[in-house]
Design a protein around this motif. Sequence first.
Motif, PDB file in Angstrom:
ATOM      1  N   PHE A  18       0.813  -1.226   0.000  1.00 42.95           N
ATOM      2  CA  PHE A  18       0.000   0.000   0.000  1.00 42.95           C
ATOM      3  C   PHE A  18       0.843   1.273   0.000  1.00 42.95           C
ATOM      4  CE2 PHE A  18      -3.161  -3.020   1.544  1.00 42.95           C
ATOM      5  CZ  PHE A  18      -4.267  -2.639   0.805  1.00 42.95           C
ATOM      6  N   THR A  19       2.062   1.195   0.513  1.00 44.65           N
ATOM      7  CA  THR A  19       2.875   2.408   0.639  1.00 44.65           C
ATOM      8  C   THR A  19       3.929   2.542  -0.460  1.00 44.65           C
ATOM      9  OG1 THR A  19       4.464   1.303   2.119  1.00 44.65           O
ATOM     10  CG2 THR A  19       2.571   2.406   3.143  1.00 44.65           C
ATOM     11  N   GLY A  20       4.259   1.438  -1.155  1.00 43.24           N
ATOM     12  CA  GLY A  20       5.266   1.490  -2.207  1.00 43.24           C
ATOM     13  C   GLY A  20       4.671   1.928  -3.532  1.00 43.24           C
ATOM     14  N   ASP A  21       5.560   2.195  -4.501  1.00 38.05           N
ATOM     15  CA  ASP A  21       5.092   2.540  -5.841  1.00 38.05           C
ATOM     16  C   ASP A  21       5.392   1.389  -6.796  1.00 38.05           C
ATOM     17  OD1 ASP A  21       7.847   2.718  -6.618  1.00 38.05           O
ATOM     18  OD2 ASP A  21       7.884   4.801  -5.939  1.00 38.05           O
ATOM     19  N   ASP A  22       4.851   1.487  -8.004  1.00 37.86           N
ATOM     20  CA  ASP A  22       4.987   0.400  -8.970  1.00 37.86           C
ATOM     21  C   ASP A  22       6.442   0.058  -9.251  1.00 37.86           C
ATOM     22  OD1 ASP A  22       2.294   0.833  -8.981  1.00 37.86           O
ATOM     23  OD2 ASP A  22       2.099   1.084 -11.155  1.00 37.86           O
ATOM     24  N   GLN A  23       7.287   1.079  -9.331  1.00 33.15           N
ATOM     25  CA  GLN A  23       8.685   0.853  -9.695  1.00 33.15           C
ATOM     26  C   GLN A  23       9.437   0.117  -8.594  1.00 33.15           C
ATOM     27  OE1 GLN A  23      10.820   4.394 -10.780  1.00 33.15           O
ATOM     28  NE2 GLN A  23      12.725   3.316 -11.226  1.00 33.15           N
ATOM     29  N   SER A  24       9.267   0.546  -7.351  1.00 29.66           N
ATOM     30  CA  SER A  24       9.994  -0.090  -6.254  1.00 29.66           C
ATOM     31  C   SER A  24       9.477  -1.492  -5.968  1.00 29.66           C
ATOM     32  CB  SER A  24       9.895   0.771  -4.987  1.00 29.66           C
ATOM     33  OG  SER A  24       8.552   0.891  -4.552  1.00 29.66           O
ATOM     34  N   LEU A  25       8.169  -1.705  -6.170  1.00 30.21           N
ATOM     35  CA  LEU A  25       7.577  -3.007  -5.896  1.00 30.21           C
ATOM     36  C   LEU A  25       7.803  -4.008  -7.026  1.00 30.21           C
ATOM     37  CD1 LEU A  25       4.138  -1.854  -4.431  1.00 30.21           C
ATOM     38  CD2 LEU A  25       6.066  -2.798  -3.147  1.00 30.21           C
ATOM     39  N   GLY A  26       8.009  -3.502  -8.248  1.00 34.54           N
ATOM     40  CA  GLY A  26       8.128  -4.381  -9.393  1.00 34.54           C
ATOM     41  C   GLY A  26       6.797  -4.955  -9.840  1.00 34.54           C
ATOM     42  N   LYS A  27       5.719  -4.389  -9.330  1.00 39.37           N
ATOM     43  CA  LYS A  27       4.352  -4.790  -9.682  1.00 39.37           C
ATOM     44  C   LYS A  27       3.434  -3.646  -9.284  1.00 39.37           C
ATOM     45  CE  LYS A  27       3.818  -7.130  -5.214  1.00 39.37           C
ATOM     46  NZ  LYS A  27       3.477  -8.399  -4.522  1.00 39.37           N
ATOM     47  N   PRO A  28       2.169  -3.651  -9.734  1.00 36.81           N
ATOM     48  CA  PRO A  28       1.277  -2.544  -9.384  1.00 36.81           C
ATOM     49  C   PRO A  28       1.060  -2.425  -7.881  1.00 36.81           C
ATOM     50  CG  PRO A  28       0.385  -3.815 -11.210  1.00 36.81           C
ATOM     51  CD  PRO A  28       1.561  -4.598 -10.692  1.00 36.81           C
ATOM     52  N   ALA A  29       1.010  -1.186  -7.374  1.00 36.55           N
ATOM     53  CA  ALA A  29       0.733  -0.968  -5.953  1.00 36.55           C
ATOM     54  C   ALA A  29      -0.657  -1.492  -5.616  1.00 36.55           C
ATOM     55  CB  ALA A  29       0.837   0.518  -5.625  1.00 36.55           C
ATOM     56  N   ALA A  30      -0.800  -1.968  -4.367  1.00 34.90           N
ATOM     57  CA  ALA A  30      -2.074  -2.525  -3.882  1.00 34.90           C
ATOM     58  C   ALA A  30      -2.537  -3.699  -4.732  1.00 34.90           C
ATOM     59  CB  ALA A  30      -3.151  -1.448  -3.807  1.00 34.90           C
ATOM     60  N   SER A  31      -1.591  -4.441  -5.287  1.00 34.51           N
ATOM     61  CA  SER A  31      -1.959  -5.558  -6.166  1.00 34.51           C
ATOM     62  C   SER A  31      -2.688  -6.657  -5.402  1.00 34.51           C
ATOM     63  CB  SER A  31      -0.722  -6.122  -6.863  1.00 34.51           C
ATOM     64  OG  SER A  31       0.222  -6.587  -5.924  1.00 34.51           O
ATOM     65  N   ASP A  32      -2.360  -6.855  -4.121  1.00 39.26           N
ATOM     66  CA  ASP A  32      -3.055  -7.881  -3.347  1.00 39.26           C
ATOM     67  C   ASP A  32      -4.548  -7.579  -3.253  1.00 39.26           C
ATOM     68  OD1 ASP A  32      -1.007  -9.673  -2.757  1.00 39.26           O
ATOM     69  OD2 ASP A  32      -0.326  -8.511  -1.047  1.00 39.26           O
ATOM     70  N   LEU A  33      -4.883  -6.359  -2.885  1.00 38.53           N
ATOM     71  CA  LEU A  33      -6.286  -5.990  -2.772  1.00 38.53           C
ATOM     72  C   LEU A  33      -6.982  -6.070  -4.126  1.00 38.53           C
ATOM     73  CD1 LEU A  33      -8.664  -5.006  -1.112  1.00 38.53           C
ATOM     74  CD2 LEU A  33      -7.847  -2.652  -1.424  1.00 38.53           C
ATOM     75  N   ARG A  34      -6.316  -5.653  -5.167  1.00 36.69           N
ATOM     76  CA  ARG A  34      -6.902  -5.710  -6.511  1.00 36.69           C
ATOM     77  C   ARG A  34      -7.283  -7.142  -6.885  1.00 36.69           C
ATOM     78  NH1 ARG A  34      -5.569  -0.787  -9.243  1.00 36.69           N
ATOM     79  NH2 ARG A  34      -3.912   0.359  -8.155  1.00 36.69           N
ATOM     80  N   GLN A  35      -6.496  -8.103  -6.379  1.00 34.35           N
ATOM     81  CA  GLN A  35      -6.730  -9.509  -6.709  1.00 34.35           C
ATOM     82  C   GLN A  35      -7.644 -10.209  -5.703  1.00 34.35           C
ATOM     83  OE1 GLN A  35      -2.642 -10.581  -6.661  1.00 34.35           O
ATOM     84  NE2 GLN A  35      -2.188  -9.482  -8.550  1.00 34.35           N
ATOM     85  N   GLY A  36      -8.085  -9.458  -4.684  1.00 33.28           N
ATOM     86  CA  GLY A  36      -8.975 -10.049  -3.698  1.00 33.28           C
ATOM     87  C   GLY A  36      -8.284 -10.665  -2.515  1.00 33.28           C
ATOM     88  N   ASN A  37      -6.951 -10.509  -2.419  1.00 39.09           N
ATOM     89  CA  ASN A  37      -6.212 -11.049  -1.283  1.00 39.09           C
ATOM     90  C   ASN A  37      -6.345 -10.091  -0.109  1.00 39.09           C
ATOM     91  OD1 ASN A  37      -4.477 -12.434   0.393  1.00 39.09           O
ATOM     92  ND2 ASN A  37      -2.620 -11.755  -0.639  1.00 39.09           N
ATOM     93  N   ILE A  38      -7.047 -10.529   0.929  1.00 32.79           N
ATOM     94  CA  ILE A  38      -7.342  -9.674   2.076  1.00 32.79           C
ATOM     95  C   ILE A  38      -6.194  -9.767   3.081  1.00 32.79           C
ATOM     96  CG2 ILE A  38      -9.024  -9.112   3.863  1.00 32.79           C
ATOM     97  CD1 ILE A  38     -10.082  -8.849   1.020  1.00 32.79           C
ATOM     98  N   THR A  39      -5.357  -8.752   3.137  1.00 37.37           N
ATOM     99  CA  THR A  39      -4.218  -8.729   4.051  1.00 37.37           C
ATOM    100  C   THR A  39      -4.572  -7.956   5.316  1.00 37.37           C
ATOM    101  OG1 THR A  39      -3.344  -6.778   2.909  1.00 37.37           O
ATOM    102  CG2 THR A  39      -2.568  -8.940   2.156  1.00 37.37           C
ATOM    103  N   LEU A  40      -3.636  -7.912   6.259  1.00 41.36           N
ATOM    104  CA  LEU A  40      -3.951  -7.349   7.569  1.00 41.36           C
ATOM    105  C   LEU A  40      -4.360  -5.875   7.522  1.00 41.36           C
ATOM    106  CD1 LEU A  40      -4.276  -7.982  10.518  1.00 41.36           C
ATOM    107  CD2 LEU A  40      -1.849  -7.495  10.872  1.00 41.36           C
ATOM    108  N   PRO A  41      -3.713  -5.011   6.739  1.00 36.18           N
ATOM    109  CA  PRO A  41      -4.197  -3.624   6.683  1.00 36.18           C
ATOM    110  C   PRO A  41      -5.659  -3.529   6.259  1.00 36.18           C
ATOM    111  CG  PRO A  41      -2.016  -3.772   5.701  1.00 36.18           C
ATOM    112  CD  PRO A  41      -2.467  -5.182   5.941  1.00 36.18           C
ATOM    113  N   VAL A  42      -6.079  -4.429   5.363  1.00 35.83           N
ATOM    114  CA  VAL A  42      -7.469  -4.431   4.897  1.00 35.83           C
ATOM    115  C   VAL A  42      -8.393  -4.959   5.991  1.00 35.83           C
ATOM    116  CG1 VAL A  42      -9.054  -5.269   3.118  1.00 35.83           C
ATOM    117  CG2 VAL A  42      -6.671  -4.744   2.532  1.00 35.83           C
TER     118      VAL A  42
END
Length: 330
Positions: A223-247
């Motif tokens: 949630f706090t990183g950007d696409d470049q540093s993460l190597g993938k889209p930011a908030a990709s877990d939530l976009r895919q339905g993966n419910i993590t602890l911040p959510v």
Amino acid sequence: MSAMVNSMRLDDIYRSLEADIREVERELTRVIQTDHPLLNESANHLLVAGGKRMRPVFSLLAGKFGRYDLANLKKVAVPLELIHMATLVHDDVIDNAETRRGQPTVKTKWDNRIAMYTGDYILGQALSLAGEVEDPRVHQVVSKAVTEMCLGEIEQIRDFYRWEQTTSRYLRRIKRKTALLIAVSFHTGALVSEVPADLTRRLHLFGYYMGMAFQLTDDVLDFTGDDQSLGKPAASDLRQGNITLPVIYAIHCADGRIRNPVLRYVQGDHSLSAIDGAIEAVRNSGGISYTNQLAQRYLAKGFALLEKMPACHARDLLEQLARFIEQRSY
């Protein structure tokens, strides 16, 4: 500045093991080589993209507490990294991920079928090399870890978009998906190096604490990183339905202005405005701070364990790795 500090810490740690890490890299390349051109290209695709190689490093460092023999350590360090790689290839199919480490995923460059069999091939090569270890305890630890990781993956798939899940359920899932393989990296490195049993248990537990903290931090960075540093889209877990602890925190521990936008997305509205609203709500919920605090608790347990280990250069390096996890920004 934070990323620079992280890089310096990792560089310092890896520099002390530079020659052995290079040998691990050569062995990774050797083990996955095959005469089949397509499989050879797809299997090497993720390897060429790089990675932190933290699991092999953990195995090597555990070996420093006993009879350090790189020839034996490679037989656990390399398979554990290959198991990790295989899960990433499979994960990208499940998540329909387009990029990994800033590069197209195997499923993107080829297709889902090639990706699944590539992951299976890498896993098979990993288990074949681990089978060369004479100590049967290593085989038991590794095979149990693979089984538990599969359970963690199934749990994650089952829990996609399940907003009502609990924190304890989430923690059990990340233990299986992430922490266990890191703990096993320490455990098997210690076993093949004949580390005393009490210290082996401490190294395993230290790895578990570091693995939990690493994944918690990863879920924050999503949630706090950007696409470049993460190597993938930011908030990709939530976009895919993966419910993590911040959510989970945002849904269960915040007021309606926070909870409702998140529920709107996870309950079926997958429009661009819904995902943007959910991401912003999670960032404003306090869930990121809560997740960071829990990561710090696991790290504190790890630091306490380090104090019970013999004072040596390897222990100092483990402390630096823990500091990297504590302060990482990528």
